[in-house]
Design an enzyme around this catalytic site. Structure first.
Site, PDB file in Angstrom:
ATOM      1  N   ARG A   1      34.003 -36.597 -33.337  1.00  0.00           N
ATOM      2  CA  ARG A   1      32.746 -35.836 -33.240  1.00  0.00           C
ATOM      3  C   ARG A   1      31.564 -36.693 -32.821  1.00  0.00           C
ATOM      4  O   ARG A   1      30.663 -36.206 -32.133  1.00  0.00           O
ATOM      5  CB  ARG A   1      32.416 -35.178 -34.589  1.00  0.00           C
ATOM      6  CG  ARG A   1      33.191 -33.938 -34.917  1.00  0.00           C
ATOM      7  CD  ARG A   1      32.492 -33.136 -36.007  1.00  0.00           C
ATOM      8  NE  ARG A   1      32.159 -33.934 -37.180  1.00  0.00           N
ATOM      9  CZ  ARG A   1      32.972 -34.125 -38.205  1.00  0.00           C
ATOM     10  NH1 ARG A   1      34.189 -33.612 -38.180  1.00  0.00           N
ATOM     11  NH2 ARG A   1      32.597 -34.832 -39.253  1.00  0.00           N
TER      12      ARG A   1
ATOM     13  N   LYS B   1      27.127 -43.969 -38.898  1.00  0.00           N
ATOM     14  CA  LYS B   1      26.996 -44.346 -40.298  1.00  0.00           C
ATOM     15  C   LYS B   1      28.349 -44.590 -40.958  1.00  0.00           C
ATOM     16  O   LYS B   1      28.436 -44.713 -42.178  1.00  0.00           O
ATOM     17  CB  LYS B   1      26.194 -43.276 -41.032  1.00  0.00           C
ATOM     18  CG  LYS B   1      24.780 -43.155 -40.438  1.00  0.00           C
ATOM     19  CD  LYS B   1      23.987 -41.995 -40.986  1.00  0.00           C
ATOM     20  CE  LYS B   1      22.658 -41.866 -40.240  1.00  0.00           C
ATOM     21  NZ  LYS B   1      21.841 -40.752 -40.718  1.00  0.00           N
TER      22      LYS B   1
ATOM     23  N   GLN C   1      28.002 -42.074 -46.951  1.00  0.00           N
ATOM     24  CA  GLN C   1      27.272 -40.856 -47.273  1.00  0.00           C
ATOM     25  C   GLN C   1      25.989 -41.228 -48.017  1.00  0.00           C
ATOM     26  O   GLN C   1      25.279 -42.124 -47.607  1.00  0.00           O
ATOM     27  CB  GLN C   1      28.190 -39.896 -48.026  1.00  0.00           C
ATOM     28  CG  GLN C   1      29.392 -39.479 -47.174  1.00  0.00           C
ATOM     29  CD  GLN C   1      30.448 -38.748 -47.933  1.00  0.00           C
ATOM     30  OE1 GLN C   1      30.870 -39.162 -49.005  1.00  0.00           O
ATOM     31  NE2 GLN C   1      30.904 -37.645 -47.382  1.00  0.00           N
TER      32      GLN C   1
ATOM     33  N   ASN D   1      16.124 -40.376 -39.191  1.00  0.00           N
ATOM     34  CA  ASN D   1      14.773 -39.832 -39.170  1.00  0.00           C
ATOM     35  C   ASN D   1      13.711 -40.844 -38.751  1.00  0.00           C
ATOM     36  O   ASN D   1      12.818 -40.527 -37.967  1.00  0.00           O
ATOM     37  CB  ASN D   1      14.416 -39.244 -40.532  1.00  0.00           C
ATOM     38  CG  ASN D   1      13.226 -38.308 -40.431  1.00  0.00           C
ATOM     39  OD1 ASN D   1      13.108 -37.538 -39.477  1.00  0.00           O
ATOM     40  ND2 ASN D   1      12.322 -38.377 -41.395  1.00  0.00           N
TER      41      ASN D   1
ATOM     42  N   PRO E   1      20.552 -44.826 -45.010  1.00  0.00           N
ATOM     43  CA  PRO E   1      20.432 -45.870 -43.986  1.00  0.00           C
ATOM     44  C   PRO E   1      20.769 -45.335 -42.598  1.00  0.00           C
ATOM     45  O   PRO E   1      21.598 -44.438 -42.448  1.00  0.00           O
ATOM     46  CB  PRO E   1      21.462 -46.913 -44.438  1.00  0.00           C
ATOM     47  CG  PRO E   1      21.703 -46.638 -45.876  1.00  0.00           C
ATOM     48  CD  PRO E   1      21.515 -45.169 -46.051  1.00  0.00           C
ATOM     49  N   GLU E   2      20.116 -45.890 -41.592  1.00  0.00           N
ATOM     50  CA  GLU E   2      20.386 -45.503 -40.209  1.00  0.00           C
ATOM     51  C   GLU E   2      21.182 -46.613 -39.526  1.00  0.00           C
ATOM     52  O   GLU E   2      21.525 -47.620 -40.139  1.00  0.00           O
ATOM     53  CB  GLU E   2      19.067 -45.177 -39.515  1.00  0.00           C
ATOM     54  CG  GLU E   2      18.328 -44.069 -40.259  1.00  0.00           C
ATOM     55  CD  GLU E   2      17.044 -43.585 -39.604  1.00  0.00           C
ATOM     56  OE1 GLU E   2      16.869 -43.766 -38.387  1.00  0.00           O
ATOM     57  OE2 GLU E   2      16.208 -43.002 -40.327  1.00  0.00           O
TER      58      GLU E   2
ATOM     59  N   ARG F   1      13.499 -32.124 -42.018  1.00  0.00           N
ATOM     60  CA  ARG F   1      13.206 -33.510 -42.377  1.00  0.00           C
ATOM     61  C   ARG F   1      11.734 -33.790 -42.115  1.00  0.00           C
ATOM     62  O   ARG F   1      11.127 -33.210 -41.202  1.00  0.00           O
ATOM     63  CB  ARG F   1      14.054 -34.475 -41.534  1.00  0.00           C
ATOM     64  CG  ARG F   1      15.560 -34.280 -41.649  1.00  0.00           C
ATOM     65  CD  ARG F   1      16.109 -34.722 -42.992  1.00  0.00           C
ATOM     66  NE  ARG F   1      15.936 -36.157 -43.188  1.00  0.00           N
ATOM     67  CZ  ARG F   1      16.739 -37.085 -42.663  1.00  0.00           C
ATOM     68  NH1 ARG F   1      17.766 -36.731 -41.889  1.00  0.00           N
ATOM     69  NH2 ARG F   1      16.533 -38.361 -42.909  1.00  0.00           N
TER      70      ARG F   1
END
Length: 263
Positions: free
Chosen positions: A125, A53, A70, A169, A2-3, A253
């Site tokens: 990050r 995420k 994840q 993606n 999932p985005e 990808r």
């Protein structure tokens, strides 16, 4: 995977189920979290935040549950007392009088204090979240032109959560199609109009996907509802130029694009 828009909708579902309601039962599978169970009874979830995420479930006693799904983790909302039939392994249960939220299969789960929130390695990050309503195209443009990102090809940059959190993606290919650029372009090579268009698309398309993806265009919104223009549409004609959409691989990808109008 999932985005950002899908993660934010999941957070909305969790909030709708238990936000503001006293917790009547709390259970964690991991031994290092067991001591928090009794501390959370009677507390309530104040809000659920997304950072790309990752989900941050904030409690009224200032603790925050960090979870990253994840590949395999999934949250579910059930009526309290219901036990779903599943082969997944339960990791977290947060129960209120009427609704319970359950986290299955995830392995990246921690409880954080306010101080730990500011020093957590993943949270340090990741860049700004594309669904953060306070994030502006001007800030995105500054990041595009920063020394850290200006020389990066978009094929990799738009998958890098350190640049903007929540992109993935399908958003990568749809954003680049929208602005007529390829995965090989870099911010340093764009003119002012291209930079402006890209900065807006990097926010507009994820937000449109979050707001409308999956809805049926029953009222004829003239294209306002999100739908894929190139993703998984290789071999079909491009609606903008009539060229044939192609599929290749960029940054390991699948990448979909129209050679006729992305150049």
């Amino acid at each position: 995977m999932p985005e950002g828009p899908e993660i934010r909708r999941a957070a909305d579902n969790l909030e709708a189920a238990i936000k503001g309601k006293p917790l009547t039962d709390v259970w964690f599978a991991f031994p290092q979290l067991k001591s928090y169970q009794s501390r959370l009874i009677g507390q309530h979830v104040t809000h659920v935040e997304t950072r790309g995420k990752a989900l941050l479930t904030h409690f009224s006693n200032d603790l925050t549950l960090y979870s990253h799904n994840q590949l395999y983790g999934v949250w579910r909302v059930v009526d309290t007392g219901e036990e779903p039939q599943t082969t997944r392994v339960l990791r977290v249960k947060l129960q209120t009088a009427d609704k319970t939220i359950l986290l299955y299969s995830a392995s990246d789960i921690e409880m954080l204090t306010p101080e730990q929130l500011t020093t957590h390695p993943f949270l340090q990050r990741v860049g700004p979240d594309v669904l953060d309503p306070n994030l502006t195209p001007e800030v995105v443009k500054e990041r595009l032109l920063s020394p850290r990102f200006r020389n990066r090809q978009f094929a990799g940059l738009l998958l890098d959560q350190a640049f903007l959190a929540g992109l993935g993606n399908y958003l990568r290919v749809e954003i680049l199609w929208q602005v007529g650029l390829t995965g090989n372009h870099k911010a340093k090579d764009l003119n002012a109009a291209q930079l402006d268009a890209l900065a807006h698309a990097l926010l507009d398309i994820p937000r449109l996907s979050y707001a409308t993806r999956g809805q049926v265009d029953e009222n004829k919104y003239h294209g306002a509802l999100f739908r894929f223009k190139v993703f998984h549409r290789d071999g079909e004609p491009c609606e903008r130029c009539g060229g044939i959409i192609e599929k290749t691989t960029l940054s390991s990808r699948p990448f979909y694009w129209c050679p006729g109008c992305q150049h």
